[in-house]
Scaffold this motif. Structure first.
Motif, PDB file in Angstrom:
ATOM      1  N   ARG A   1       0.835  -1.210   0.000  1.00  0.00           N
ATOM      2  CA  ARG A   1       0.000   0.000   0.000  1.00  0.00           C
ATOM      3  C   ARG A   1       0.869   1.260   0.000  1.00  0.00           C
ATOM      4  O   ARG A   1       0.629   2.187  -0.778  1.00  0.00           O
ATOM      5  CB  ARG A   1      -0.893  -0.013   1.232  1.00  0.00           C
ATOM      6  CG  ARG A   1      -1.831   1.143   1.277  1.00  0.00           C
ATOM      7  CD  ARG A   1      -2.695   1.088   2.535  1.00  0.00           C
ATOM      8  NE  ARG A   1      -3.913   1.782   2.241  1.00  0.00           N
ATOM      9  CZ  ARG A   1      -5.118   1.377   2.557  1.00  0.00           C
ATOM     10  NH1 ARG A   1      -5.296   0.262   3.209  1.00  0.00           N
ATOM     11  NH2 ARG A   1      -6.172   2.080   2.234  1.00  0.00           N
TER      12      ARG A   1
ATOM     13  N   ALA B   1      -5.369   5.826  -9.561  1.00  0.00           N
ATOM     14  CA  ALA B   1      -6.487   4.899  -9.443  1.00  0.00           C
ATOM     15  C   ALA B   1      -6.511   4.006 -10.675  1.00  0.00           C
ATOM     16  O   ALA B   1      -6.148   4.424 -11.766  1.00  0.00           O
ATOM     17  CB  ALA B   1      -7.793   5.668  -9.319  1.00  0.00           C
TER      18      ALA B   1
ATOM     19  N   TYR C   1      -3.331   0.890  -5.387  1.00  0.00           N
ATOM     20  CA  TYR C   1      -3.684  -0.093  -4.365  1.00  0.00           C
ATOM     21  C   TYR C   1      -5.158  -0.521  -4.470  1.00  0.00           C
ATOM     22  O   TYR C   1      -5.519  -1.616  -4.060  1.00  0.00           O
ATOM     23  CB  TYR C   1      -3.363   0.473  -2.975  1.00  0.00           C
ATOM     24  CG  TYR C   1      -3.476  -0.574  -1.913  1.00  0.00           C
ATOM     25  CD1 TYR C   1      -2.516  -1.582  -1.801  1.00  0.00           C
ATOM     26  CD2 TYR C   1      -4.557  -0.597  -1.036  1.00  0.00           C
ATOM     27  CE1 TYR C   1      -2.630  -2.580  -0.842  1.00  0.00           C
ATOM     28  CE2 TYR C   1      -4.677  -1.585  -0.074  1.00  0.00           C
ATOM     29  CZ  TYR C   1      -3.712  -2.572   0.019  1.00  0.00           C
ATOM     30  OH  TYR C   1      -3.831  -3.556   0.961  1.00  0.00           O
ATOM     31  N   ASP C   2      -5.989   0.344  -5.058  1.00  0.00           N
ATOM     32  CA  ASP C   2      -7.407  -0.035  -5.229  1.00  0.00           C
ATOM     33  C   ASP C   2      -7.521  -1.311  -6.071  1.00  0.00           C
ATOM     34  O   ASP C   2      -8.299  -2.208  -5.771  1.00  0.00           O
ATOM     35  CB  ASP C   2      -8.210   1.117  -5.850  1.00  0.00           C
ATOM     36  CG  ASP C   2      -7.733   1.484  -7.248  1.00  0.00           C
ATOM     37  OD1 ASP C   2      -6.512   1.685  -7.429  1.00  0.00           O
ATOM     38  OD2 ASP C   2      -8.558   1.543  -8.168  1.00  0.00           O
ATOM     39  N   HIS C   3      -6.693  -1.410  -7.141  1.00  0.00           N
ATOM     40  CA  HIS C   3      -6.680  -2.616  -7.987  1.00  0.00           C
ATOM     41  C   HIS C   3      -6.222  -3.826  -7.161  1.00  0.00           C
ATOM     42  O   HIS C   3      -6.832  -4.898  -7.223  1.00  0.00           O
ATOM     43  CB  HIS C   3      -5.760  -2.370  -9.190  1.00  0.00           C
ATOM     44  CG  HIS C   3      -5.424  -3.603  -9.983  1.00  0.00           C
ATOM     45  ND1 HIS C   3      -6.366  -4.352 -10.650  1.00  0.00           N
ATOM     46  CD2 HIS C   3      -4.225  -4.229 -10.216  1.00  0.00           C
ATOM     47  CE1 HIS C   3      -5.769  -5.381 -11.262  1.00  0.00           C
ATOM     48  NE2 HIS C   3      -4.470  -5.330 -11.005  1.00  0.00           N
TER      49      HIS C   3
ATOM     50  N   GLU D   1      -6.394  -4.330  -3.931  1.00  0.00           N
ATOM     51  CA  GLU D   1      -7.391  -4.748  -2.951  1.00  0.00           C
ATOM     52  C   GLU D   1      -8.534  -5.536  -3.606  1.00  0.00           C
ATOM     53  O   GLU D   1      -8.993  -6.536  -3.068  1.00  0.00           O
ATOM     54  CB  GLU D   1      -7.956  -3.515  -2.243  1.00  0.00           C
ATOM     55  CG  GLU D   1      -8.114  -3.739  -0.783  1.00  0.00           C
ATOM     56  CD  GLU D   1      -8.298  -2.426  -0.035  1.00  0.00           C
ATOM     57  OE1 GLU D   1      -7.776  -2.339   1.077  1.00  0.00           O
ATOM     58  OE2 GLU D   1      -8.949  -1.492  -0.562  1.00  0.00           O
ATOM     59  N   ARG D   2      -8.941  -5.098  -4.805  1.00  0.00           N
ATOM     60  CA  ARG D   2     -10.014  -5.835  -5.495  1.00  0.00           C
ATOM     61  C   ARG D   2      -9.541  -7.224  -5.914  1.00  0.00           C
ATOM     62  O   ARG D   2     -10.271  -8.208  -5.782  1.00  0.00           O
ATOM     63  CB  ARG D   2     -10.508  -5.043  -6.715  1.00  0.00           C
ATOM     64  CG  ARG D   2     -11.273  -3.770  -6.374  1.00  0.00           C
ATOM     65  CD  ARG D   2     -11.928  -3.178  -7.619  1.00  0.00           C
ATOM     66  NE  ARG D   2     -10.954  -2.890  -8.654  1.00  0.00           N
ATOM     67  CZ  ARG D   2     -10.356  -1.695  -8.813  1.00  0.00           C
ATOM     68  NH1 ARG D   2     -10.652  -0.681  -8.038  1.00  0.00           N
ATOM     69  NH2 ARG D   2      -9.472  -1.527  -9.793  1.00  0.00           N
TER      70      ARG D   2
ATOM     71  N   ASP E   1     -10.642  -8.123 -12.923  1.00  0.00           N
ATOM     72  CA  ASP E   1     -10.646  -6.696 -12.594  1.00  0.00           C
ATOM     73  C   ASP E   1     -10.616  -5.816 -13.848  1.00  0.00           C
ATOM     74  O   ASP E   1     -10.755  -4.598 -13.759  1.00  0.00           O
ATOM     75  CB  ASP E   1      -9.467  -6.358 -11.669  1.00  0.00           C
ATOM     76  CG  ASP E   1      -9.755  -5.129 -10.818  1.00  0.00           C
ATOM     77  OD1 ASP E   1     -10.832  -5.095 -10.184  1.00  0.00           O
ATOM     78  OD2 ASP E   1      -8.933  -4.190 -10.803  1.00  0.00           O
TER      79      ASP E   1
ATOM     80  N   VAL F   1     -16.066  -2.097 -13.022  1.00  0.00           N
ATOM     81  CA  VAL F   1     -14.697  -1.654 -12.737  1.00  0.00           C
ATOM     82  C   VAL F   1     -13.870  -1.630 -14.027  1.00  0.00           C
ATOM     83  O   VAL F   1     -13.110  -0.692 -14.281  1.00  0.00           O
ATOM     84  CB  VAL F   1     -14.039  -2.587 -11.684  1.00  0.00           C
ATOM     85  CG1 VAL F   1     -12.548  -2.360 -11.613  1.00  0.00           C
ATOM     86  CG2 VAL F   1     -14.672  -2.370 -10.318  1.00  0.00           C
TER      87      VAL F   1
ATOM     88  N   ARG G   1     -11.858   1.513 -15.496  1.00  0.00           N
ATOM     89  CA  ARG G   1     -10.394   1.463 -15.717  1.00  0.00           C
ATOM     90  C   ARG G   1     -10.046   1.797 -17.173  1.00  0.00           C
ATOM     91  O   ARG G   1      -9.044   2.455 -17.437  1.00  0.00           O
ATOM     92  CB  ARG G   1      -9.844   0.092 -15.340  1.00  0.00           C
ATOM     93  CG  ARG G   1      -9.845  -0.156 -13.857  1.00  0.00           C
ATOM     94  CD  ARG G   1      -9.322  -1.531 -13.536  1.00  0.00           C
ATOM     95  NE  ARG G   1      -7.870  -1.590 -13.480  1.00  0.00           N
ATOM     96  CZ  ARG G   1      -7.158  -2.684 -13.692  1.00  0.00           C
ATOM     97  NH1 ARG G   1      -7.753  -3.805 -14.028  1.00  0.00           N
ATOM     98  NH2 ARG G   1      -5.850  -2.657 -13.591  1.00  0.00           N
TER      99      ARG G   1
END
Ligand code: ADP
Ligand code: NI
Length: 210
Positions: free
Chosen positions: A17, A25, A29-31, A33-34, A127, A132, A136
């Motif tokens: 992180r 984005a 880190y959002d990617h 975490e998913r 993802d 999402v 992206r």
């Protein structure tokens, strides 16, 4: 004192992180975490060593070539981080092999994947699909100056532009058939159906209908 597995995973995720804090984005880190959450969900359906799956999911993009002058460094950084937190050698080797062989780019020359690798690869590919995946693709277009959509009525002699919707067809709609696990295939189908419905509605609105 050796860390227990949950503490170890938490420690690796906080290192990742902070290292990805300045990546935008969609690629930050959002990617991660998913992909981590999806990998856990797939593991609950098809099994596999949860520690290896979680670590590989968390580390899979840690040295993404896009952010390291075109050189892919995820395997190298993963080994470094896992050594730092005291993970055993067999687990490090397994995680490193996964991180080194799951990318779409490398698919022609990749080594074969264990069940754990297959789960993480499916989670990463998922993802790029669904709501999402749409976001992206739009974010990628905004960053690289590529329109999401170009009218079909282009003038003769004008080379058609690359678009986000073009990318859906060139790559993203191929992912469903590349899924390794039954759970991954099922999720890919529902996410792809959602994207196709979105494109239909988008095109209707562009044509003044809908
Ligand atoms: P990852 O490294 O996480 O596996 P990529 O770096 O290949 O994935 O792509 C990240 C996201 O950027 C994808 O979800 C995709 O939608 C978008 N993207 C990648 N290449 C393109 C492209 N040529 N046009 C539009 N979007 C793209
Ligand atoms: Ni990824």
């Amino acid at each position: 004192m050796a860390l227990n597995q949950r503490e170890l995973i938490q420690q690796v995720s906080s290192i990742v992180r902070s290292r990805l804090a300045d990546q935008g984005a969609g690629h930050g880190y959002d990617h991660i975490e998913r992909v981590w959450n999806t990998a856990r969900k797939l593991q609950s359906m098809c099994g596999g060593d949860l520690l290896v799956i979680e670590l590989a999911a968390i580390l899979h993009d840690i040295g993404d070539a896009k952010f390291h002058d075109g050189k892919e460094r995820s395997k190298e950084f993963s080994v470094e981080i896992l050594n730092q937190v005291g993970v055993d050698a067999v687990t490090i080797e397994h995680v490193a092999q996964i991180v080194d062989n799951i990318s779409f780019r490398k698919r022609e020359s990749a080594e074969s994947l264990s069940l754990e690798g297959q789960v993480v690869q499916d989670a990463d590919r998922l993802d790029a699909l669904g709501a999402v995946g749409i976001v992206r693709t739009i974010e990628f277009g905004a960053a690289f100056d590529q329109p999401f959509y170009a009218p079909t009525s282009v003038l003769p002699n004008v080379v058609p532009q690359k678009t986000g919707i073009g990318h859906f067809h060139e790559k993203l709609f191929k992912l469903r058939d590349l899924m390794n696990t039954d759970g991954g295939r099922e999720m890919a189908k529902s996410r792809e159906d959602f994207m196709r419905a979105f494109i239909n509605q988008f095109e209707l609105e562009c044509a003044g209908q809908g």
